[in-house]
Design a protein around this motif. Structure first.
Motif, short mmCIF file in Angstrom:
data_model
loop_
_atom_site.label_atom_id
_atom_site.label_comp_id
_atom_site.label_asym_id
_atom_site.label_seq_id
_atom_site.Cartn_x
_atom_site.Cartn_y
_atom_site.Cartn_z
N LEU A 69 -9.39 -6.74 0.20
CA LEU A 69 -8.83 -7.10 1.50
C LEU A 69 -9.93 -7.20 2.55
O LEU A 69 -9.94 -8.15 3.36
N THR A 70 -10.86 -6.25 2.54
CA THR A 70 -11.98 -6.27 3.47
C THR A 70 -12.80 -7.56 3.26
O THR A 70 -13.22 -8.20 4.22
N GLU A 71 -12.94 -7.90 2.00
CA GLU A 71 -13.70 -9.10 1.67
C GLU A 71 -13.04 -10.34 2.30
O GLU A 71 -13.71 -11.17 2.92
N LEU A 73 -3.46 -12.05 -3.47
CA LEU A 73 -3.84 -10.63 -3.58
C LEU A 73 -2.59 -9.76 -3.49
O LEU A 73 -2.39 -8.82 -4.27
N LYS A 74 -1.71 -10.10 -2.54
CA LYS A 74 -0.49 -9.33 -2.36
C LYS A 74 0.36 -9.37 -3.63
O LYS A 74 0.75 -8.33 -4.16
N ASN A 75 0.57 -10.58 -4.14
CA ASN A 75 1.44 -10.73 -5.31
C ASN A 75 0.87 -10.06 -6.55
O ASN A 75 1.57 -9.34 -7.27
N SER A 76 -0.43 -10.29 -6.76
CA SER A 76 -1.00 -9.72 -7.99
C SER A 76 -1.02 -8.18 -7.91
O SER A 76 -0.75 -7.49 -8.89
N THR A 77 -1.32 -7.65 -6.72
CA THR A 77 -1.34 -6.19 -6.59
C THR A 77 0.07 -5.62 -6.82
O THR A 77 0.25 -4.63 -7.53
N VAL A 79 -0.21 -7.95 5.22
CA VAL A 79 -0.45 -7.69 3.79
C VAL A 79 -0.93 -6.25 3.61
O VAL A 79 -0.48 -5.53 2.70
N ARG A 80 -1.83 -5.78 4.51
CA ARG A 80 -2.33 -4.41 4.38
C ARG A 80 -1.17 -3.41 4.48
O ARG A 80 -1.04 -2.49 3.67
N ASP A 81 -0.26 -3.64 5.47
CA ASP A 81 0.87 -2.73 5.63
C ASP A 81 1.77 -2.71 4.40
O ASP A 81 2.16 -1.65 3.91
N VAL A 82 2.06 -3.89 3.91
CA VAL A 82 2.94 -3.99 2.75
C VAL A 82 2.33 -3.27 1.55
O VAL A 82 2.99 -2.47 0.88
#
Ligand code: DAH
Length: 347
Positions: free
Chosen positions: A43-45, A10-14, A68-71
Motif C-alpha cells: 500500500l505504501t508503495e 490489492l484490496k481484492n487479492s488481500t 482501501v487501508r481502512d477496509v
C-alpha cells in the motif's frame, strides 16, 4: 486509471487471501499484514505513485487509498479475532472439564498435640497470675548445672549427659536453668516471682519407645515470702485435676533433686481406674507425673536472693509423659515423626 486498478487489485487479492486463511495461523496473518499494510508494504508503495498523478486526480485517488487501508485494516482485525476464537475453542476441546465434580476441600491443619498440652497448661497458670518465660535451648554449663546446685564432678550430672557445643556450652538437659535466669532478674520489691517455662530439652540417650534424645518439659517456679510446701501441693493438685479430671488426688513421695530440699516425686491417682489398680497405673492406683520440691537455699543465694526472707517451690513436668498417659500413646517417637495419621487424631 492504472493506479486505481492496482489499488482495487490489492484490496481484492488481500481479501481473497484472508478468506482462504486457516483459522489457526496467527503467524501467516502477521506476515501478510506486514506485506500489505507495513511501512514498506504494497500500500505504501502504491502511495508513492500519487506523486506522478495530476493535481485533480491526486485527491480522488488519495481518498481511495485511505478507504482501501481502512477496509483492509478492518479485515485483518476480523481475521485476528477469528484466530483468537479458534485458539480458545481448541483449548476448551483439549481440556476436559467436568463441572459436576465436587469441589476440592481445603484441608485444615491442627496444632501438634505437644503444643496443645503446653498451651493448655500455660492457660491454667496464666489464670493464676504466672508469667510465661522463654529459656535458652543452647545453655551454659554454668546455668544448666552449677546454678542448679550441681557443681562439676557432682555424681547427679551422670544422669544428664548431653550434647556439648564446647566445654562450657551445651544443649540444656532440663528447663531448670530458667529458674536461675529468672531469679537473677526478678525484682522482689515488686512482689513474688511466679513463672512457668515450657521448652525443649536434650539428653544423650538412645531413642526407643520411652526415651528420646530430645523432649519437652515445663518448669514451674514460685518464690516469695512465706511460700510453703502447702502452696506447692495445692498448686499441683489443681493442675492435676485440670489435666486429668476433677476427682484426682495427688500424693508426694520423698525424692532427691540437687536443686530442691526437700524434694518430692508427685503421683496422681489413676484417672482410668480411680485408684483400684489397672494397666495404666500398673495396679498401684497411682501414676507418677512430675518432680518437685522447695527451692534449695543455695539456688536462691546464688541469685543473690535472701534465703532467710524468701522461699519457694519448683516443679518440672514432661509434656510427652502427660500426653502419653492421657491418650494412651505407647511410643514417644510418634510425637516427632510427623506422620499425619498420628497428628490428626488430636484435632
Ligand atoms: N529438672 C528435673 C529433671 O529434668 C525436673 C525437676 C524436678 C524440676 C524437680 C524441678 C524440680 O523444678 O523441683 O529431671
Amino acid at each position: 486509471m492504472e493506479l486505481q486498478e492496482r489499488l482495487e487489485d490489492l484490496k481484492n487479492s488481500t481479501q481473497a487471501k484472508l478468506a482462504k486463511m486457516r483459522g489457526d495461523n496467527a503467524k501467516e496473518l502477521q506476515e501478510l499484514r506486514v506485506q500489505v499494510l507495513g511501512k514498506k508494504g504494497s500500500l505504501t508503495e502504491l502511495l508513492q505513485g500519487l506523486k506522478e498523478l495530476s493535481a485533480e486526480a491526486r485527491p480522488i485517488v488519495g481518498k481511495q487509498v485511505n478507504e482501501v487501508r481502512d477496509v483492509l485494516t478492518k479485515a485483518f482485525e476480523e481475521q485476528a479475532k477469528i484466530i483468537e476464537a479458534a485458539k480458545i475453542q481448541a483449548q476448551l476441546e483439549s481440556e476436559s472439564l467436568d463441572v459436576t465434580l465436587p469441589g476440592r476441600q481445603i484441608k485444615l491443619g491442627s496444632r501438634h498435640i505437644l503444643s496443645q498440652i503446653s498451651e493448655e497448661i500455660e492457660d491454667i497458670f496464666l489464670g493464676m497470675g504466672y508469667q510465661i518465660v522463654d529459656g535458652l535451648e543452647v545453655e551454659e554449663d554454668y546455668y544448666n548445672f552449677e546454678r542448679m546446685n550441681l557443681p562439676k564432678d557432682h555424681p547427679a550430672r551422670d544422669m544428664q549427659d548431653t550434647f556439648y557445643i564446647s566445654q562450657d556450652i551445651l544443649l540444656r538437659t532440663h528447663t531448670s536453668p530458667v529458674q536461675a535466669r529468672t531469679l537473677d532478674s526478678h525484682d522482689f520489691s515488686e512482689g513474688p516471682l511466679k513463672m512457668i517455662s515450657p521448652g525443649r530439652v536434650f539428653r544423650r540417650d538412645t531413642d526407643d519407645a520411652t526415651h528420646s534424645h530430645q523432649f519437652h518439659q515445663i518448669e514451674g517456679l514460685v518464690v516469695g515470702e512465706q511460700i510453703s510446701m502447702g502452696d506447692l501441693k495445692g498448686t499441683l493438685e489443681l493442675i492435676s485435676q485440670k489435666m486429668f479430671g476433677q476427682d484426682r488426688r495427688i500424693r508426694l513421695r520423698p525424692s532427691y533433686f540437687p536443686f530442691t530440699e526437700p524434694s518430692v516425686e508427685v503421683d496422681v491417682s489413676c484417672f482410668k481406674c480411680g485408684g483400684e489398680g489397672c494397666n495404666v497405673c500398673k495396679k498401684t492406683g497411682w501414676i507418677e507425673i512430675l518432680g518437685a520440691g522447695m527451692v534449695h537455699p543455695s539456688v536462691l543465694e546464688m541469685s543473690g536472693v535472701d534465703a532467710e526472707k524468701y522461699s519457694g517451690f519448683a516443679f518440672g513436668l514432661g509434656q510427652e509423659r502427660i500426653a502419653m498417659l492421657r491418650y494412651g500413646i505407647n511410643d514417644i517417637r510418634d510425637f516427632y515423626q510427623g506422620d499425619i495419621r498420628f497428628i490428626q487424631q488430636f484435632k
